[in-house]
Design a protein around this motif. Sequence first.
Motif, PDB file in Angstrom:
ATOM      1  N   ARG A 115      34.524  43.428  31.959  1.00  0.00           N
ATOM      2  CA  ARG A 115      34.744  45.074  31.699  1.00  0.00           C
ATOM      3  C   ARG A 115      33.741  45.806  31.736  1.00  0.00           C
ATOM      4  NH1 ARG A 115      39.071  43.059  29.118  1.00  0.00           N
ATOM      5  NH2 ARG A 115      38.017  43.438  26.878  1.00  0.00           N
ATOM      6  N   ALA A 116      32.643  45.400  30.864  1.00  0.00           N
ATOM      7  CA  ALA A 116      31.417  46.004  30.615  1.00  0.00           C
ATOM      8  C   ALA A 116      30.744  46.133  32.219  1.00  0.00           C
ATOM      9  CB  ALA A 116      30.528  45.396  29.573  1.00  0.00           C
ATOM     10  N   ALA A 148      31.255  36.693  37.960  1.00  0.00           N
ATOM     11  CA  ALA A 148      31.092  37.516  39.370  1.00  0.00           C
ATOM     12  C   ALA A 148      32.109  37.360  40.138  1.00  0.00           C
ATOM     13  CB  ALA A 148      29.748  36.693  39.991  1.00  0.00           C
ATOM     14  N   GLN A 149      32.787  36.222  40.181  1.00  0.00           N
ATOM     15  CA  GLN A 149      34.236  36.115  40.879  1.00  0.00           C
ATOM     16  C   GLN A 149      35.164  37.056  40.493  1.00  0.00           C
ATOM     17  OE1 GLN A 149      34.822  31.831  40.047  1.00  0.00           O
ATOM     18  NE2 GLN A 149      33.829  31.389  42.023  1.00  0.00           N
ATOM     19  N   ARG A 150      35.420  37.278  39.185  1.00  0.00           N
ATOM     20  CA  ARG A 150      36.276  38.171  38.794  1.00  0.00           C
ATOM     21  C   ARG A 150      35.843  39.666  39.167  1.00  0.00           C
ATOM     22  NH1 ARG A 150      36.167  34.837  34.182  1.00  0.00           N
ATOM     23  NH2 ARG A 150      34.707  36.212  33.059  1.00  0.00           N
ATOM     24  N   VAL A 174      23.012  33.569  44.016  1.00  0.00           N
ATOM     25  CA  VAL A 174      23.055  34.884  44.339  1.00  0.00           C
ATOM     26  C   VAL A 174      24.632  35.138  44.727  1.00  0.00           C
ATOM     27  CG1 VAL A 174      22.092  36.739  45.538  1.00  0.00           C
ATOM     28  CG2 VAL A 174      20.608  34.782  44.901  1.00  0.00           C
ATOM     29  N   TRP A 175      25.182  36.063  44.211  1.00  0.00           N
ATOM     30  CA  TRP A 175      26.486  36.839  44.375  1.00  0.00           C
ATOM     31  C   TRP A 175      26.155  38.452  44.485  1.00  0.00           C
ATOM     32  CZ3 TRP A 175      31.218  34.211  43.967  1.00  0.00           C
ATOM     33  CH2 TRP A 175      31.046  32.835  43.602  1.00  0.00           C
ATOM     34  N   SER A 176      27.014  38.859  45.543  1.00  0.00           N
ATOM     35  CA  SER A 176      26.997  40.431  45.605  1.00  0.00           C
ATOM     36  C   SER A 176      28.148  41.046  45.844  1.00  0.00           C
ATOM     37  CB  SER A 176      25.942  40.706  46.620  1.00  0.00           C
ATOM     38  OG  SER A 176      26.415  40.043  47.693  1.00  0.00           O
ATOM     39  N   GLU A 181      33.264  47.508  49.347  1.00  0.00           N
ATOM     40  CA  GLU A 181      33.899  46.361  48.728  1.00  0.00           C
ATOM     41  C   GLU A 181      34.605  46.743  47.376  1.00  0.00           C
ATOM     42  OE1 GLU A 181      31.971  42.717  51.344  1.00  0.00           O
ATOM     43  OE2 GLU A 181      31.218  43.112  49.169  1.00  0.00           O
ATOM     44  N   TRP A 182      33.314  47.076  46.818  1.00  0.00           N
ATOM     45  CA  TRP A 182      33.787  47.595  45.212  1.00  0.00           C
ATOM     46  C   TRP A 182      34.904  48.753  45.439  1.00  0.00           C
ATOM     47  CZ3 TRP A 182      33.225  45.841  40.857  1.00  0.00           C
ATOM     48  CH2 TRP A 182      33.378  46.392  39.662  1.00  0.00           C
TER      49      TRP A 182
END
Length: 190
Positions: A115-116, A148-150, A174-176, A181-182
């Motif tokens: 959440r943060a 990162a997945q959540r 590395v995740w993005s 998408e957001w």
Amino acid sequence: MFAIPLGTGDGERAELRPLEPWQAEEFFAHMERGREFIGRHIGLPDVNRTVEEARAYLTAYAEKQAADSGRIFGIWADGTLVGGVLFRLFDAAQGTCEVGCWLERDAIGRGLVTRAAGVIIDWAVEERGIQRVEWVAGARNEPSIRTAQRLGMRRDGVLRQANLYRGERHDLEVWSILAPEWRELRAASS
């Protein structure tokens, strides 16, 4: 100072607030409580071994904030600092940032970091025009990878043996997530 509620739905009072140099003693006490658990995957406890080091660390982030190149926030649960999220890197001109996190053992499993991180990612995308948000985690740091997945991030790849930590080389993942998408993810969840 502002505080953003991170309601857990179970009556816990949790909030996200800026973490500033004047809070060095509280930050150090938090590091002392979480030193072993937090230090399993990240070096944050290793650079905050004294109140003076904690103050210097928070001052460095205050300077990053003044230069618009980073920020740090604490997560408080029922009035106690239990973790945090940060923009380790922030480059508004390039439209990129890297988000990171840490949490004490007793605060895991409540969704506080997810959440943060969502709050600061939303701010970066919607208020600052960030186009790419990165998350870098040790390949063995499964809780961070699950976060990162959540958050809806995609795994970009692995930087093999890119991190020397406590005398051992570790792979970094590395995740993005990109701004469109957001926004799509946020629209689908509202």
